[in-house]
Motif scaffolding. Structure first.
Motif, PDB file in Angstrom:
ATOM      1  N   THR A 178       0.833  -1.205   0.000  1.00  0.00           N
ATOM      2  CA  THR A 178       0.000   0.000   0.000  1.00  0.00           C
ATOM      3  C   THR A 178       0.863   1.250   0.000  1.00  0.00           C
ATOM      4  OG1 THR A 178      -1.784  -1.109   1.187  1.00  0.00           O
ATOM      5  CG2 THR A 178      -1.721   1.291   1.321  1.00  0.00           C
ATOM      6  N   ILE A 179       1.833   1.274   0.894  1.00  0.00           N
ATOM      7  CA  ILE A 179       2.723   2.431   1.016  1.00  0.00           C
ATOM      8  C   ILE A 179       3.645   2.524  -0.190  1.00  0.00           C
ATOM      9  CG2 ILE A 179       4.481   3.535   2.446  1.00  0.00           C
ATOM     10  CD1 ILE A 179       1.754   3.397   3.773  1.00  0.00           C
ATOM     11  N   ALA A 180       4.267   1.401  -0.564  1.00  0.00           N
ATOM     12  CA  ALA A 180       5.239   1.402  -1.659  1.00  0.00           C
ATOM     13  C   ALA A 180       4.607   1.818  -2.979  1.00  0.00           C
ATOM     14  CB  ALA A 180       5.882   0.024  -1.784  1.00  0.00           C
ATOM     15  N   SER A 181       3.412   1.309  -3.265  1.00  0.00           N
ATOM     16  CA  SER A 181       2.758   1.608  -4.542  1.00  0.00           C
ATOM     17  C   SER A 181       2.274   3.050  -4.610  1.00  0.00           C
ATOM     18  CB  SER A 181       1.577   0.659  -4.766  1.00  0.00           C
ATOM     19  OG  SER A 181       2.020  -0.675  -4.821  1.00  0.00           O
ATOM     20  N   GLY A 182       1.645   3.500  -3.540  1.00  0.00           N
ATOM     21  CA  GLY A 182       1.195   4.896  -3.509  1.00  0.00           C
ATOM     22  C   GLY A 182       2.359   5.855  -3.630  1.00  0.00           C
ATOM     23  N   ALA A 183       3.458   5.531  -2.948  1.00  0.00           N
ATOM     24  CA  ALA A 183       4.648   6.383  -3.019  1.00  0.00           C
ATOM     25  C   ALA A 183       5.242   6.372  -4.421  1.00  0.00           C
ATOM     26  CB  ALA A 183       5.686   5.901  -2.006  1.00  0.00           C
ATOM     27  N   GLY A 184       5.267   5.205  -5.069  1.00  0.00           N
ATOM     28  CA  GLY A 184       5.836   5.114  -6.413  1.00  0.00           C
ATOM     29  C   GLY A 184       5.111   6.000  -7.408  1.00  0.00           C
ATOM     30  N   ILE A 185       3.778   5.982  -7.374  1.00  0.00           N
ATOM     31  CA  ILE A 185       2.992   6.820  -8.274  1.00  0.00           C
ATOM     32  C   ILE A 185       3.271   8.295  -8.015  1.00  0.00           C
ATOM     33  CG2 ILE A 185       0.628   7.560  -8.825  1.00  0.00           C
ATOM     34  CD1 ILE A 185      -0.206   4.604  -8.328  1.00  0.00           C
ATOM     35  N   LEU A 186       3.309   8.681  -6.745  1.00  0.00           N
ATOM     36  CA  LEU A 186       3.561  10.080  -6.410  1.00  0.00           C
ATOM     37  C   LEU A 186       4.972  10.518  -6.797  1.00  0.00           C
ATOM     38  CD1 LEU A 186       1.819  10.570  -2.945  1.00  0.00           C
ATOM     39  CD2 LEU A 186       1.300  11.750  -5.089  1.00  0.00           C
ATOM     40  N   ILE A 246      11.789   8.331   0.980  1.00  0.00           N
ATOM     41  CA  ILE A 246      12.369   8.041   2.310  1.00  0.00           C
ATOM     42  C   ILE A 246      11.287   7.555   3.270  1.00  0.00           C
ATOM     43  CG2 ILE A 246      13.463   9.075   4.338  1.00  0.00           C
ATOM     44  CD1 ILE A 246      14.923  10.975   2.349  1.00  0.00           C
ATOM     45  N   MET A 247      10.152   8.244   3.286  1.00  0.00           N
ATOM     46  CA  MET A 247       9.064   7.848   4.179  1.00  0.00           C
ATOM     47  C   MET A 247       8.522   6.464   3.821  1.00  0.00           C
ATOM     48  SD  MET A 247       6.859  11.319   4.973  1.00  0.00           S
ATOM     49  CE  MET A 247       6.392  11.586   3.262  1.00  0.00           C
ATOM     50  N   ALA A 248       8.448   6.176   2.541  1.00  0.00           N
ATOM     51  CA  ALA A 248       7.934   4.872   2.110  1.00  0.00           C
ATOM     52  C   ALA A 248       8.807   3.739   2.611  1.00  0.00           C
ATOM     53  CB  ALA A 248       7.843   4.832   0.587  1.00  0.00           C
ATOM     54  N   VAL A 249      10.115   3.890   2.508  1.00  0.00           N
ATOM     55  CA  VAL A 249      11.043   2.854   2.974  1.00  0.00           C
ATOM     56  C   VAL A 249      10.929   2.668   4.490  1.00  0.00           C
ATOM     57  CG1 VAL A 249      13.475   2.236   3.227  1.00  0.00           C
ATOM     58  CG2 VAL A 249      12.657   3.197   1.066  1.00  0.00           C
ATOM     59  N   LYS A 250      10.862   3.779   5.188  1.00  0.00           N
ATOM     60  CA  LYS A 250      10.822   3.728   6.648  1.00  0.00           C
ATOM     61  C   LYS A 250       9.545   3.056   7.175  1.00  0.00           C
ATOM     62  CE  LYS A 250      10.698   7.760   8.549  1.00  0.00           C
ATOM     63  NZ  LYS A 250      11.076   9.105   9.036  1.00  0.00           N
ATOM     64  N   VAL A 251       8.412   3.475   6.666  1.00  0.00           N
ATOM     65  CA  VAL A 251       7.129   2.925   7.135  1.00  0.00           C
ATOM     66  C   VAL A 251       6.975   1.465   6.719  1.00  0.00           C
ATOM     67  CG1 VAL A 251       4.627   3.139   6.979  1.00  0.00           C
ATOM     68  CG2 VAL A 251       6.042   5.194   7.170  1.00  0.00           C
ATOM     69  N   SER A 252       7.407   1.136   5.492  1.00  0.00           N
ATOM     70  CA  SER A 252       7.317  -0.254   5.022  1.00  0.00           C
ATOM     71  C   SER A 252       8.138  -1.188   5.899  1.00  0.00           C
ATOM     72  CB  SER A 252       7.797  -0.349   3.568  1.00  0.00           C
ATOM     73  OG  SER A 252       6.958   0.373   2.709  1.00  0.00           O
ATOM     74  N   ALA A 253       9.312  -0.726   6.332  1.00  0.00           N
ATOM     75  CA  ALA A 253      10.172  -1.542   7.189  1.00  0.00           C
ATOM     76  C   ALA A 253       9.491  -1.847   8.523  1.00  0.00           C
ATOM     77  CB  ALA A 253      11.506  -0.833   7.420  1.00  0.00           C
ATOM     78  N   ILE A 284      -3.637   7.991  -2.120  1.00  0.00           N
ATOM     79  CA  ILE A 284      -3.528   7.154  -3.318  1.00  0.00           C
ATOM     80  C   ILE A 284      -3.319   5.694  -2.940  1.00  0.00           C
ATOM     81  CG2 ILE A 284      -2.050   6.626  -5.308  1.00  0.00           C
ATOM     82  CD1 ILE A 284      -1.608   9.560  -5.703  1.00  0.00           C
ATOM     83  N   GLY A 285      -2.575   5.471  -1.870  1.00  0.00           N
ATOM     84  CA  GLY A 285      -2.136   4.126  -1.531  1.00  0.00           C
ATOM     85  C   GLY A 285      -3.168   3.228  -0.883  1.00  0.00           C
ATOM     86  N   TRP A 286      -4.035   3.786  -0.020  1.00  0.00           N
ATOM     87  CA  TRP A 286      -4.929   2.870   0.703  1.00  0.00           C
ATOM     88  C   TRP A 286      -5.930   2.167  -0.221  1.00  0.00           C
ATOM     89  CZ3 TRP A 286     -10.166   2.761   1.126  1.00  0.00           C
ATOM     90  CH2 TRP A 286     -10.894   3.930   0.897  1.00  0.00           C
ATOM     91  N   PRO A 287      -6.488   2.844  -1.239  1.00  0.00           N
ATOM     92  CA  PRO A 287      -7.338   2.065  -2.155  1.00  0.00           C
ATOM     93  C   PRO A 287      -6.546   1.017  -2.938  1.00  0.00           C
ATOM     94  CG  PRO A 287      -7.803   4.422  -2.358  1.00  0.00           C
ATOM     95  CD  PRO A 287      -6.543   4.296  -1.570  1.00  0.00           C
ATOM     96  N   LEU A 288      -5.286   1.353  -3.287  1.00  0.00           N
ATOM     97  CA  LEU A 288      -4.428   0.359  -3.939  1.00  0.00           C
ATOM     98  C   LEU A 288      -4.217  -0.839  -3.032  1.00  0.00           C
ATOM     99  CD1 LEU A 288      -1.545   2.410  -5.627  1.00  0.00           C
ATOM    100  CD2 LEU A 288      -3.286   1.049  -6.771  1.00  0.00           C
TER     101      LEU A 288
END
Length: 469
Positions: free
Chosen positions: A62-70, A88-95, A238-242
């Motif tokens: 959810t986080i990685a995909s939404g971040a990628g589009i943005l 940076i935020m995407a990597v941190k939260v995903s971890a 963007i990410g949560w619906p994904l």
């Protein structure tokens, strides 16, 4: 601009993604082929476990995909600093999410497998495999965030080269641990699990160092303290619906595997082998779909919505041609290919029957991949979420259970419902994209912003709507 356009062209983006996906396919095929030398039960456990892992991946994808589009949108609008912060935020939260999942899978492998109706005689193997590979889910979380961020900067070659190295290492360790070669212990399925975690660890390290230099301003370790609430809100928007969309797919696939497990272990093994062969069918088309998502997001961020609209159909037709040829080749040589994995005549017979239906399945998948990714690229993720929830749960799961289990049609009945689901979702996505509703709304917003900014009466596309040309 010309250099940037070339970097974000469909061909330049797609071929490294295809190589990466192809290598992942080889990795999965090598895994299945080597595990089949242990037993068909081991194959069933690996296939079942991988469905579980993929379902849980949605919690951080959810986080990685939404971040990628943005990231692609921000780079399209020449805002590299925001793109860097989002990554940076995407990597941190995903971890963080990955660590939590890893702990749960490591501590409760048997309970989870039992809950999902895995046959009792497969539970000991499942406990071993799920605890070790599942305990390393944090590595998948970090890899997803890193590779998504790198890929959406236009650098699709970096993850490709990493995949090459990962394949070589994984095949080597698999062979060594399964057969006790080169002085390694002969660990069987335990060795496959250890091999998987080792290569993911090495790949995560390589991707991390690549990630640090992916933006205009190099990322340092202290930059991981950054957190921008507004940008993180955009990621979630963007990410949560994904995430819901992907979780629907993965969890329905997991339920379908549970239905198949009720039918029998031979059917479960046949479906696992089919997953491997199907991957070859659609991976080239999927690489086109991933590439077009990056390209459309970049064009959309730059305000070039007319180009973004047309490129989705081009990608869809290219992908359809590719998957149709791939599916036909697999159908022609399917019996021989299945014979590489197992000598069980019943499993081979089931697999051959599914290969015929695969000729119908893959075009539907391609339409979904191209048009769903196009809708996601412009931020229209809630629509794909609602259509997925409706079709996957009612058709791919509910109808599949009724037809496959209650009516006794078995694996063939379940597969027919999966085909119907793909075409229903493809049709509604085509309707949405052709309607251009979301693109027109975005264009009007851009035009209004341009009027307020300079009073000229035109946004980034000028006074005339690009979609009305």
């Amino acid at each position: 601009m010309a250099k940037t356009d070339k970097k974000f062209s469909l061909g330049m983006l797609a071929w490294p993604i295809f190589i990466e996906l192809f290598l992942q396919f080889l990795l999965g095929a090598a895994d299945t082929l080597m595990v089949s030398r242990i037993s068909d039960d081991a194959v069933a456990v690996v296939g079942f476990s991988n469905q579980l892992f993929q379902a849980l991946m949605t919690l951080f994808i959810t986080i990685a995909s939404g971040a990628g589009i943005l990231i692609a949108q921000k780079l399209g609008s020449r805002n590299s600093e925001d793109a860097r912060t989002i990554a940076i935020m995407a990597v941190k939260v995903s971890a963080v999410i990955g660590i939590v999942i890893s702990i749960v899978l490591y501590l409760m492998p048997g309970e989870i497998a039992s809950l999902l109706q895995l046959p009792n005689h497969l539970l000991p193997l499942a406990e071993t495999y799920i605890s070790i590979v599942g305990g390393g889910m944090v590595l998948i979380a970090v890899m997803a965030a890193l590779s998504n961020s790198i890929r959406n900067t236009g650098n699709t070659k970096g993850p490709m080269y990493t995949a090459i190295g990962m394949n070589v290492v994984h095949v080597f360790f698999n062979y060594a641990f399964i057969f006790g070669a080169f002085g390694f212990p002969k660990w069987g399925l335990l060795g496959v699990a250890v091999s998987t975690v080792l290569c993911r660890l090495l790949a995560a390290i390589v991707l991390f160092f690549m990630f640090l230099g992916s933006f205009e301003r190099t990322i340092s370790i202290r930059d991981f303290n950054v957190f921008n609430r507004k940008l993180f809100g955009d990621i979630l928007r963007i990410g949560w619906p994904l995430g819901v969309n992907m979780s629907c797919w993965f969890f329905t696939q997991l339920l379908i595997f549970s239905f198949i497990a009720i039918i029998g272990s031979n059917e479960l093994a046949a479906r696992t082998y089919m997953n491997t062969l199907e991957a070859f069918c659609f991976m080239l088309g999927y690489s086109v779909a991933l590439a077009v998502q990056i390209q459309i997001a970049h064009l959309y961020g730059a305000g070039r919505v007319k180009e973004a609209y047309g490129i989705a159909f081009r990608a869809m037709w290219i992908g359809l041609a590719v998957v149709a040829v791939n599916a036909f080749l697999i159908f022609l040589f399917g019996r021989q290919l299945l014979g590489l994995f197992t000598e069980n005549a019943e499993i081979v017979s089931l697999g051959v029957s599914l290969l015929g239906l695969n000729l119908l399945l893959q075009p539907g998948k391609m339409i979904n991949m191209a048009l769903n990714n196009a809708l996601n690229a412009v931020g229209d993720t809630r629509y794909t979420m609602w259509t997925s929830m409706f079709s996957m749960w009612l058709i791919a799961t509910g109808l599949a259970y009724w037809v496959g289990i209650e009516l006794g049609w078995g694996l063939i009945g379940i597969y027919l419902c999966m085909i119907l689901d793909e075409y229903v979702r493809g049709a509604v996505s085509l309707f949405r994209w052709r309607g251009q509703k979301f693109l027109r709304k975005a264009e009007r917003s851009e035009a209004d912003a341009g009027i307020k900014a300079d009073g000229s009466g035109g946004g980034p596309l000028g006074k005339q709507s690009a979609l009305d040309v």
